[in-house]
Write a protein that holds these residues in place. Structure first.
Motif, PDB file in Angstrom:
ATOM      1  N   GLY A   1      23.021  32.025  10.194  1.00  0.00           N
ATOM      2  CA  GLY A   1      24.023  31.721   9.211  1.00  0.00           C
ATOM      3  C   GLY A   1      24.634  32.946   8.768  1.00  0.00           C
ATOM      4  O   GLY A   1      25.633  32.561   7.720  1.00  0.00           O
ATOM      5  N   GLU A   2      24.636  34.021   9.172  1.00  0.00           N
ATOM      6  CA  GLU A   2      25.333  35.289   8.685  1.00  0.00           C
ATOM      7  C   GLU A   2      26.911  35.260   9.616  1.00  0.00           C
ATOM      8  O   GLU A   2      27.103  36.506  10.287  1.00  0.00           O
ATOM      9  CB  GLU A   2      24.665  36.635   9.017  1.00  0.00           C
ATOM     10  CG  GLU A   2      23.373  36.577   8.252  1.00  0.00           C
ATOM     11  CD  GLU A   2      23.637  37.210   6.972  1.00  0.00           C
ATOM     12  OE1 GLU A   2      24.981  37.576   6.362  1.00  0.00           O
ATOM     13  OE2 GLU A   2      22.834  37.203   6.022  1.00  0.00           O
ATOM     14  N   TYR A   3      27.558  34.406   9.423  1.00  0.00           N
ATOM     15  CA  TYR A   3      29.084  34.330  10.040  1.00  0.00           C
ATOM     16  C   TYR A   3      29.815  35.299   9.471  1.00  0.00           C
ATOM     17  O   TYR A   3      30.373  36.107  10.636  1.00  0.00           O
ATOM     18  CB  TYR A   3      29.696  32.887   9.900  1.00  0.00           C
ATOM     19  CG  TYR A   3      28.800  31.795  10.378  1.00  0.00           C
ATOM     20  CD1 TYR A   3      28.650  31.426  11.743  1.00  0.00           C
ATOM     21  CD2 TYR A   3      27.951  31.132   9.470  1.00  0.00           C
ATOM     22  CE1 TYR A   3      28.064  30.279  11.924  1.00  0.00           C
ATOM     23  CE2 TYR A   3      27.126  30.046  10.016  1.00  0.00           C
ATOM     24  CZ  TYR A   3      27.254  29.603  11.251  1.00  0.00           C
ATOM     25  OH  TYR A   3      26.464  28.459  11.781  1.00  0.00           O
ATOM     26  N   ASP A   4      29.830  35.549   8.316  1.00  0.00           N
ATOM     27  CA  ASP A   4      30.581  36.499   7.772  1.00  0.00           C
ATOM     28  C   ASP A   4      30.174  37.920   8.237  1.00  0.00           C
ATOM     29  O   ASP A   4      31.169  38.777   8.423  1.00  0.00           O
ATOM     30  CB  ASP A   4      30.586  36.385   6.381  1.00  0.00           C
ATOM     31  CG  ASP A   4      31.675  37.566   5.604  1.00  0.00           C
ATOM     32  OD1 ASP A   4      32.894  37.323   5.837  1.00  0.00           O
ATOM     33  OD2 ASP A   4      31.291  38.272   4.754  1.00  0.00           O
TER      34      ASP A   4
ATOM     35  N   LEU B   1      31.418  25.553  12.071  1.00  0.00           N
ATOM     36  CA  LEU B   1      31.730  26.841  12.632  1.00  0.00           C
ATOM     37  C   LEU B   1      33.191  27.249  12.181  1.00  0.00           C
ATOM     38  O   LEU B   1      33.317  28.406  11.771  1.00  0.00           O
ATOM     39  CB  LEU B   1      31.577  26.806  14.409  1.00  0.00           C
ATOM     40  CG  LEU B   1      31.732  28.157  14.966  1.00  0.00           C
ATOM     41  CD1 LEU B   1      30.682  29.171  14.617  1.00  0.00           C
ATOM     42  CD2 LEU B   1      31.797  27.997  16.755  1.00  0.00           C
ATOM     43  N   ALA B   2      33.858  26.267  12.358  1.00  0.00           N
ATOM     44  CA  ALA B   2      35.471  26.524  11.763  1.00  0.00           C
ATOM     45  C   ALA B   2      35.262  26.823  10.440  1.00  0.00           C
ATOM     46  O   ALA B   2      36.084  27.509   9.919  1.00  0.00           O
ATOM     47  CB  ALA B   2      36.216  25.224  12.261  1.00  0.00           C
TER      48      ALA B   2
ATOM     49  N   TRP C   1      22.808  24.689  18.250  1.00  0.00           N
ATOM     50  CA  TRP C   1      24.293  25.326  17.803  1.00  0.00           C
ATOM     51  C   TRP C   1      24.636  24.789  16.871  1.00  0.00           C
ATOM     52  O   TRP C   1      24.581  23.508  16.368  1.00  0.00           O
ATOM     53  CB  TRP C   1      25.314  24.933  18.996  1.00  0.00           C
ATOM     54  CG  TRP C   1      24.957  25.856  20.167  1.00  0.00           C
ATOM     55  CD1 TRP C   1      25.073  27.214  20.194  1.00  0.00           C
ATOM     56  CD2 TRP C   1      24.844  25.449  21.483  1.00  0.00           C
ATOM     57  NE1 TRP C   1      25.123  27.903  21.362  1.00  0.00           N
ATOM     58  CE2 TRP C   1      24.898  26.769  22.217  1.00  0.00           C
ATOM     59  CE3 TRP C   1      24.463  24.602  22.012  1.00  0.00           C
ATOM     60  CZ2 TRP C   1      24.595  27.052  23.547  1.00  0.00           C
ATOM     61  CZ3 TRP C   1      24.149  24.495  23.453  1.00  0.00           C
ATOM     62  CH2 TRP C   1      24.320  25.529  24.025  1.00  0.00           C
ATOM     63  N   PRO C   2      25.507  25.480  15.831  1.00  0.00           N
ATOM     64  CA  PRO C   2      26.152  24.678  14.533  1.00  0.00           C
ATOM     65  C   PRO C   2      27.086  23.650  15.071  1.00  0.00           C
ATOM     66  O   PRO C   2      27.471  23.756  16.221  1.00  0.00           O
ATOM     67  CB  PRO C   2      27.024  26.033  13.835  1.00  0.00           C
ATOM     68  CG  PRO C   2      27.043  27.094  15.017  1.00  0.00           C
ATOM     69  CD  PRO C   2      26.121  26.877  16.170  1.00  0.00           C
TER      70      PRO C   2
ATOM     71  N   GLY D   1      29.876  29.986  23.925  1.00  0.00           N
ATOM     72  CA  GLY D   1      30.126  28.541  24.330  1.00  0.00           C
ATOM     73  C   GLY D   1      29.194  27.850  22.938  1.00  0.00           C
ATOM     74  O   GLY D   1      28.039  28.094  22.751  1.00  0.00           O
ATOM     75  N   VAL D   2      29.678  26.784  22.760  1.00  0.00           N
ATOM     76  CA  VAL D   2      28.960  25.730  21.948  1.00  0.00           C
ATOM     77  C   VAL D   2      29.211  24.293  22.291  1.00  0.00           C
ATOM     78  O   VAL D   2      30.332  23.945  22.868  1.00  0.00           O
ATOM     79  CB  VAL D   2      29.819  25.774  20.496  1.00  0.00           C
ATOM     80  CG1 VAL D   2      29.146  24.954  19.506  1.00  0.00           C
ATOM     81  CG2 VAL D   2      29.762  27.346  19.813  1.00  0.00           C
ATOM     82  N   SER D   3      27.986  23.652  22.247  1.00  0.00           N
ATOM     83  CA  SER D   3      28.223  22.477  22.831  1.00  0.00           C
ATOM     84  C   SER D   3      27.664  21.155  21.907  1.00  0.00           C
ATOM     85  O   SER D   3      26.903  21.198  20.935  1.00  0.00           O
ATOM     86  CB  SER D   3      26.918  22.154  23.880  1.00  0.00           C
ATOM     87  OG  SER D   3      26.913  20.887  24.568  1.00  0.00           O
TER      88      SER D   3
END
Ligand code: SF4
Length: 631
Positions: free
Chosen positions: A319-322, A355-356, A349-350, A334-336
């Protein structure tokens, strides 16, 4: 604050490296390794510098503030593998699988479901050459008429293109030059993680790659170079936290930079963190720490520069996107929405909305790309084979090269393009009358990469005295050492050099002097002629007409040896070098039209006027009875 222990980098050395990075100076291995230890304020400053470099690159690419991802389905064609990586749960044994391979209908079912949900990429991930270890895999392939896993992979990729319109991205592991050529027409992009350049992790018992022939760093570095020579948009990356030192990690990033500068084909670099999995030999190893991952991403950004596309898998970052966006990534990979991540099944995958949202929170816009990056989509030829170009064009925005998000893939025929004669038709005349007008072909930079890098490799090759310089191959088979007058080049340019006895050999290395002008005294030669037959096979052309490839036996950068491209490991590549000097099955080198093959022209005799030399050669050619030689 700087996190370091014992004899590691000091706070002062980290500060110095940070100042150099911030001012755009080049970093050496020690400085980059020092930056990997930055924590606290120093890490914040490193992330700031890396983020600025990324932002500049996105502005230059015409998509400021855009972070990309690819909507895909994951197709695990086979989970059998001949390697034994100690952290892998993807590879398994035959009795745990219903079948050695997914059959064609299963592959198409996954792809169709993905197409229905708007996916545009079919990611083929599979074990490395399972038929060489598992009889079950061999028998499965034989029963269906395939010689190898790669043959079956190719057939499945064609089926996906024709039946669903999804774009295959192939991850079959180590590939030879000729295999890359064979797969290029069925996939817009391919990939293979370099993972590490630390040979000790492969050669030392207990190391994570011990017992895995395809994980020898020299072999994988050769694949990166070969992919560049073939012109495949290629994804690679490093795996951190598997026991490598900071210096070894930096060395891997430098190796990737070298390959990218040479060929310009590395569309994306993944920085992946090791996560321990139960049921593996490395289950007791600690996970790579997330700040370590962020520092590595930032150092990769600083070293690879603004044009690199750097990715961190969003399902491995807790969860450390930032943090990762600040560190300088510009892609989530790639995200499915359809299939799990079969390599990390315990980490889903999120969802795309999530993700957006996280991406927007960090100040970026999430946009969909295709499996092949926008720069290569816009460039088209020579990166994309004409047979997959229509499939790519149907899904791509011609302006940006990104995906048209509303587009739905539709199967379309995969076939040779109609023969439309074009291009220059005057070369046969102008080459003779005008000659060259430049020292390299006009599209050199887009085809072969950075000229200064190629020239530097040629210089290094001459300095080490290696027989055939790597950069020469990169420059389209032109022997640059010869062109620039180096010693090695002169030796090759004057094959008819005089021996101490006063006789001549046709080519260096042939112990057989000609008995007459047009006969070689080597009676073992099936078709004796002058120049004698065996030496007319240049030693940089393989026995099957394929070019030689560069393989390092001990060090990827300092001890190069040349061997045939058909081998799949450095060991076998080296042993194949002998056959590179033997004749091809047809008696002469195959002229494949590849830039890496050269026509076997005979040597010139010195001291004769040019006109007479031409006549002599023409007479010599007429007398040749070897099949496949121009008559
Ligand atoms: S090569 Fe890939 S699939 Fe095979 S064991 Fe290693 S990580 Fe697993």
């Amino acid at each position: 604050m700087v996190d370091h222990t014992g004899s590691g980098p000091t706070a002062a050395s980290v500060d110095r490296a940070l100042r150099r990075a911030a001012s755009g100076r080049a970093l050496d291995v020690d400085e980059a390794a020092a930056l990997l230890t930055a924590r606290g304020d120093a890490l914040d400053e490193l992330l700031r510098v890396a983020g600025e470099i990324r932002d500049a690159g996105l502005r230059e690419a015409g998509r400021p503030g855009v972070v990309t991802f690819s909507k895909k389905v994951f197709i695990p064609l086979t989970r059998l593998c001949r390697d034994r990586c100690h952290y892998c749960t993807f590879a398994t044994v035959p009795h745990r699988l219903p079948a050695a391979f997914l059959d064609r209908d299963e592959v198409l079912a996954i792809a169709r479901e993905g197409a229905a949900q708007g996916c545009k990429e079919a990611l083929f991930t599979l074990g490395d050459r399972p038929e060489e270890r598992w009889p079950a895999a061999r028998e499965w392939l034989e029963a269906r008429g395939y010689d190898s896993t790669l043959d079956y992979l190719r057939a499945c990729a064609v089926a996906v293109l024709e039946e669903t319109g999804l774009l295959p991205h192939l991850n079959p592991g180590v590939l030879s030059w000729s295999e890359l050529q064979r797969l290029k027409p069925v996939a817009p992009s391919m990939g293979m993680m370099l993972e590490t350049t630390a040979t000790r992790l492969w050669s030392t018992p207990g190391g994570p790659h011990f017992g895995s022939p395809d994980k020898e760093p020299a072999v994988r570095l050769r694949v990166l170079d070969d992919a560049g020579r073939v012109g495949v948009p290629f994804t690679t990356g490093i795996l951190i936290g598997i026991g490598e030192t900071h210096a070894e990690r930096v060395d891997a990033i430098f190796a990737i930079r070298r390959a990218q500068r040479g060929y310009g084909h590395l569309q994306e670099v993944i920085v992946q963190n090791f996560r321990a999995k139960p049921d593996t030999a490395m289950r007791g190893m600690p996970d790579a720490e997330l700040h370590d991952l962020a520092a590595t991403v930032a150092v990769a950004r600083v070293l690879l520069g603004p044009r690199a596309r750097i990715q961190a898998p969003p399902n491995l970052i807790a969860g450390e996107y930032d943090l990762l966006l600040r560190a300088g990534i510009d892609d989530w990979g790639g995200v499915s929405p359809v299939t799990p991540d079969h390599v990390n099944p315990e980490r889903p995958w999120p969802r795309l909305e999530e993700l957006a949202r996280h991406t927007a929170k960090a100040g970026f816009t999430l946009r969909e790309r295709l499996t092949v990056y926008p720069e290569y989509v816009r460039a088209g030829d020579p990166w994309l084979d004409p047979r997959v170009l229509p499939h790519v064009s149907a899904l791509a925005d011609p302006e940006t090269g990104l995906a048209v998000e509303a587009a739905r893939p539709v199967g379309r025929p995969w076939q040779e393009p109609e023969e439309v004669f074009g291009g220059r038709t005057d070369l046969h005349a102008t080459i003779d009358t005008t000659g060259r007008t430049g020292d390299r072909r006009g599209d050199f930079d887009s085809v072969y990469g950075d000229w200064s890098e190629v020239a530097a490799q040629a210089d290094a090759s001459r300095a080490t005295g290696s027989g055939v310089d790597r950069a020469g191959a990169a420059a389209g088979g032109v022997d640059r050492a010869a062109a620039s007058g180096g010693d090695a080049g002169r030796a090759r340019r004057r094959p008819g050099r005089r021996r101490a006895s006063g006789t001549r050999t046709c080519v260096p290395g042939c112990g057989w002097p000609p008995t007459t002008r047009r006969r070689c005294s080597n009676r073992a030669t099936p078709t004796p002629r002058w120049p004698c037959s065996p030496p007319t096979v240049p030693r940089w052309i393989g026995s099957a007409g394929s070019p030689t490839t560069f393989a390092a036996t001990s060090s990827a950068t300092t001890s190069p040896t040349w061997s045939t491209a058909t081998s799949t490991s450095a060991t076998s590549a080296t042993s194949a070098a002998g056959s590179a000097r033997s004749r091809s099955g047809s008696g002469t080198p195959t002229r494949t039209g590849s830039p890496w093959t050269r026509s076997p022209t005979g040597p010139r005799r010195r001291g004769r006027p040019a006109r007479r030399r031409s006549a002599s050669r023409a007479a010599s050619t007429r007398s040749c009875r070897s099949p496949g030689t121009p008559t």
